[in-house]
Design a protein around this motif. Structure first.
Motif, mmCIF file in Angstrom:
data_model
loop_
_atom_site.group_PDB
_atom_site.id
_atom_site.type_symbol
_atom_site.label_atom_id
_atom_site.label_comp_id
_atom_site.label_asym_id
_atom_site.label_seq_id
_atom_site.Cartn_x
_atom_site.Cartn_y
_atom_site.Cartn_z
ATOM 1 N N UNK A 10 1.337 -0.866 -0.324
ATOM 2 C CA UNK A 10 -0.376 0.161 0.203
ATOM 3 C C UNK A 10 0.765 1.322 -0.145
ATOM 4 N N UNK A 11 0.619 1.586 -0.544
ATOM 5 C CA UNK A 11 1.648 3.117 -0.979
ATOM 6 C C UNK A 11 0.423 4.851 -0.837
ATOM 7 N N UNK A 52 0.021 2.949 5.226
ATOM 8 C CA UNK A 52 0.570 2.039 4.625
ATOM 9 C C UNK A 52 2.049 2.101 4.145
ATOM 10 N N UNK A 53 2.395 0.613 3.008
ATOM 11 C CA UNK A 53 4.013 0.958 3.168
ATOM 12 C C UNK A 53 5.138 2.222 3.208
ATOM 13 N N UNK A 54 4.401 2.783 2.269
ATOM 14 C CA UNK A 54 5.821 4.022 1.494
ATOM 15 C C UNK A 54 4.614 4.707 1.896
ATOM 16 N N UNK A 56 18.821 7.541 4.442
ATOM 17 C CA UNK A 56 17.230 7.503 4.006
ATOM 18 C C UNK A 56 16.064 7.086 5.300
ATOM 19 N N UNK A 57 15.598 7.462 5.505
ATOM 20 C CA UNK A 57 13.954 7.162 6.226
ATOM 21 C C UNK A 57 13.642 6.103 5.287
ATOM 22 N N UNK A 58 12.850 5.122 6.376
ATOM 23 C CA UNK A 58 12.537 4.568 5.904
ATOM 24 C C UNK A 58 11.189 4.770 5.445
ATOM 25 N N UNK A 59 10.860 3.731 4.190
ATOM 26 C CA UNK A 59 9.336 4.287 3.766
ATOM 27 C C UNK A 59 8.926 6.184 3.171
ATOM 28 N N UNK A 94 5.055 -4.209 7.206
ATOM 29 C CA UNK A 94 4.387 -4.122 6.944
ATOM 30 C C UNK A 94 3.175 -2.975 8.155
ATOM 31 N N UNK A 95 2.296 -2.440 6.952
ATOM 32 C CA UNK A 95 1.652 -1.397 8.592
ATOM 33 C C UNK A 95 0.755 -2.014 9.299
ATOM 34 N N UNK A 96 0.807 -1.445 10.323
ATOM 35 C CA UNK A 96 -0.220 -1.597 11.428
ATOM 36 C C UNK A 96 -1.612 -1.980 10.949
ATOM 37 N N UNK A 97 -2.110 -0.565 9.603
ATOM 38 C CA UNK A 97 -3.626 -1.338 9.732
ATOM 39 C C UNK A 97 -3.789 -1.681 8.284
ATOM 40 N N UNK A 98 -3.469 -2.801 7.449
ATOM 41 C CA UNK A 98 -3.853 -1.986 6.359
ATOM 42 C C UNK A 98 -4.759 -2.385 4.900
ATOM 43 N N UNK A 99 -6.296 -3.102 6.409
ATOM 44 C CA UNK A 99 -7.234 -2.788 5.147
ATOM 45 C C UNK A 99 -7.629 -1.732 4.496
ATOM 46 N N UNK A 100 -7.974 -1.963 3.876
ATOM 47 C CA UNK A 100 -8.202 -0.510 2.891
ATOM 48 C C UNK A 100 -9.596 0.428 3.871
ATOM 49 N N UNK A 101 -10.496 -0.293 4.055
ATOM 50 C CA UNK A 101 -11.499 0.042 4.661
ATOM 51 C C UNK A 101 -10.551 1.591 6.402
ATOM 52 N N UNK A 102 -9.553 0.922 6.556
ATOM 53 C CA UNK A 102 -9.190 1.103 7.698
ATOM 54 C C UNK A 102 -9.135 2.608 7.780
ATOM 55 N N UNK A 103 -8.646 3.179 6.394
ATOM 56 C CA UNK A 103 -7.845 4.817 6.250
ATOM 57 C C UNK A 103 -9.078 5.147 6.287
ATOM 58 N N UNK A 104 -9.839 5.320 5.422
ATOM 59 C CA UNK A 104 -11.655 5.853 5.365
ATOM 60 C C UNK A 104 -12.078 5.784 6.882
ATOM 61 N N UNK A 105 -12.209 4.689 8.009
ATOM 62 C CA UNK A 105 -13.114 5.027 8.982
ATOM 63 C C UNK A 105 -12.085 6.280 10.307
#
Ligand SMILES: Cc1cc2nc3c(=O)[nH]c(=O)nc-3n(C[C@H](O)[C@H](O)[C@H](O)COP(=O)(O)OP(=O)(O)OC[C@H]3O[C@@H](n4cnc5c(N)ncnc54)[C@H](O)[C@@H]3O)c2cc1C
Ligand SMILES: NC(=O)c1ccc[n+]([C@@H]2O[C@H](COP(=O)([O-])OP(=O)(O)OC[C@H]3O[C@@H](n4cnc5c(N)ncnc54)[C@H](OP(=O)(O)O)[C@@H]3O)[C@@H](O)[C@H]2O)c1
Length: 452
Positions: free
Chosen positions: A4-5, A92-94, A348-351, A389-400
């Motif tokens: 997820x970017x 997001x990963x990045x 480099x700052x990761x991600x 991997x991000x803590x909240x990778x589910x697509x709906x998590x950001x909208x929530x």
């Protein structure tokens, strides 16, 4: 699971980055966030309204959204009073930062704080209908205006001021801007250029446009420099050809007699602003005559003159805004990076990645951002497999999470509703579109009036 970017900023660099991520064939899902309800960055809020052809690049930039391969989340600011970057990172990963350079640089001369002294960022945003600048009300009640700078933005500003309201009615400027231009008293636009005709940063196509205006004449004030034969630039290549074309055009205009045009654009070479005059608001500008010494250094001659102006627009460049949590170089107004990877003290700052003006500074045309974004995306793709991997990778998590912050994003379908409303308003004025500038009206048009 897809990588997820997030791309922050839906200007040209962000949208070229989104397109490059998609076309990579890698398992990547991309979300583009912008603090404004409308996409396209400076293509919408910088490119001059009468540069209609230039705006057709939108057809290319919107491609990733058309097949809904990329999600658009408009009206979502990252940092400041918006979503903290740390929180976004948990989804997001990045993250690719493509936030541009929106801060007006200052001249650093006395009087710059007076009313009627504006940066081009503010003035251009106003005529382009940016929701943060609807209240700007630039004073156009005086015949004289000074525009400082010798870049394409200075030309845009001078041209818009020199055109008649009838000419501007065919563009997308909001109604209140058109009304202000219709009652404008501006007759003489003085472009203050601190070096000589061979040093301007205009591109010939843009310079030619001010020579082709129907109701304004260009008056060249070069103290006879062009007639005496200006030393041509020593560089070889594209820049060289560009300057030759500029010099030829300027030389031709310098010989033109007064044609009685109702408005004039004065190109005043070797003039540098030293202070703005006025009680409370600008009533004049003092300029010093300058010279360029043998080593190419700009020097003042001590000789001053006063121009009678009621508005000063400085078009001398921009700087980026620091992104909380990321390093920032105050001198260049950019985020330190190596090929798009954000670096802190060389590490480099990761991600974290940058592209566009926040990466390389405020120069370059729209197309310049394509190769720039491709370089950044190559770095992202190389790093993705090794990023946590991000803590909240589910697509709906950001909208929530956005809903928890009380933010209802403008998605692509909602933007298309706002877009359709602008096209409808354009139809009423004989223009392709008329911008909706007030934020509340933008949101009403996007979400529907009862859903704000
Ligand atoms: C006045 C002007 C006129 C120009 N005219 C032309 C032209 O005619 N032709 C041409 O080729 N080039 C033109 N350019 C250059 C061109 O616009 C730039 O090269 C290009 O827009 C830079 O792209 P960018 O994506 O880096 O930045 P921008 O286009 O500025 O996009 C940045 C985006 O990030 C968003 N953003 C900023 N901060 C945040 C945040 N905290 N959270 C979320 N989103 C955020 C902004 O809302 C914006 O949409 C012009 C530039 C200016 C200033
Ligand atoms: N139609 C188009 O294609 C278009 C339209 C608009 C913008 N753009 C692009 O967008 C980018 C930004 O344009 P821009 O016009 O903002 O920047 P720019 O091209 O960098 O020009 C900035 C100008 O400001 C002058 N300046 C800087 N500091 C000054 C000071 N203290 N006093 C007086 N003058 C000063 C510079 O003069 P010196 O040279 O002496 O430093 C230069 O002439 C450019 O790459 C431009 O080509 C393209």
């Amino acid at each position: 699971m897809n990588f997820r970017v997030a791309v922050i900023g839906a200007g040209p660099s962000g949208l070229y980055a989104a397109a490059a991520l998609l076309s990579s064939g890698e398992p990547v899902s991309v979300e583009v966030l912008d603090r404004l309800p409308a996409p396209y960055g400076l293509v919408r809020y910088g490119v001059a309204p009468d540069h209609v052809k230039m705006k057709s690049v939108i057809r290319v930039l919107q491609k990733p959204f058309d097949p809904a391969d990329v999600e658009f989340l408009g009206g979502v600011r990252i940092g400041g009073d918006g979503i903290p970057l740390d929180e976004l990172r948990t989804h997001f990963h990045a993250v690719v930062h493509a936030t541009g350079s929106s801060v007006d640089r200052a001249l650093g001369v006395p009087g710059e704080e007076l009313a009627g002294s504006l940066g081009s960022g503010a003035f251009v945003s106003w005529y382009c209908g940016h929701p943060d600048f609807t209240e700007l009300s630039p004073p156009l009640d005086h015949p004289g205006v000074a525009v400082v700078g010798a870049g394409n933005v200075a030309l845009d500003v001078a041209r818009v001021l020199a055109k008649t309201a009838d000419e501007m009615a065919a563009t997308d400027v909001p109604g209140p801007v058109l009304d202000a231009l219709r009652s404008s008293a501006v007759r003489d636009v003085h472009v203050l250029i601190r070096r000589g005709p061979q040093h301007v940063r205009f591109t010939p196509a843009e310079l030619r446009q001010i020579g082709d205006l129907a109701y304004a004449q260009v008056v060249v004030h070069d103290d006879g420099l062009l007639a005496a034969g200006v030393e041509e630039p020593a560089t070889i290549g594209q820049g060289d050809r560009r300057q030759r074309q500029n010099l030829a055009m300027l030389g031709e205009w310098a010989d033109r007699p007064d044609d009685g045009s109702p408005r004039r654009i004065h190109l005043r070479f070797l003039r540098s602003p030293v202070r703005l005059l006025g009680e409370g608001r600008v009533s004049g500008i003092v300029v010093e005559r300058t010279a360029v010494d043998a080593s190419g250094r700009l020097v003042g001659t001590g000789e001053e003159e006063v121009l009678d102006v009621g508005l000063v627009v400085r078009a001398i460049g921009y700087a980026g805004e620091p992104i909380p949590g990321l390093p920032f170089d105050e001198a260049t107004g950019t985020v330190p990076n190596e090929g798009g990877r954000v670096v802190r003290d060389g590490v480099p700052v990761p991600g974290a990645y940058v592209t566009g003006w926040i990466k390389r500074g405020p120069t370059g045309v729209i197309g310049t951002n394509k190769g720039d974004a491709q370089e950044t995306v190559a770095a992202v793709l190389e790093d993705l497999p090794s990023l946590p991997a991000p803590a909240h990778p589910e697509p709906d998590a950001l909208r929530e999470a956005l809903a928890a912050h009380g933010i209802r994003p403008v998605d692509w379908t909602a933007w298309l509703r706002l877009d359709a409303e602008e096209v409808r308003r354009g139809g009423l004025r004989g223009a392709e579109r008329v911008k909706v500038a007030e934020l509340a009206e933008m949101l009403d048009a996007a979400h529907g009036a009862d859903a704000r």
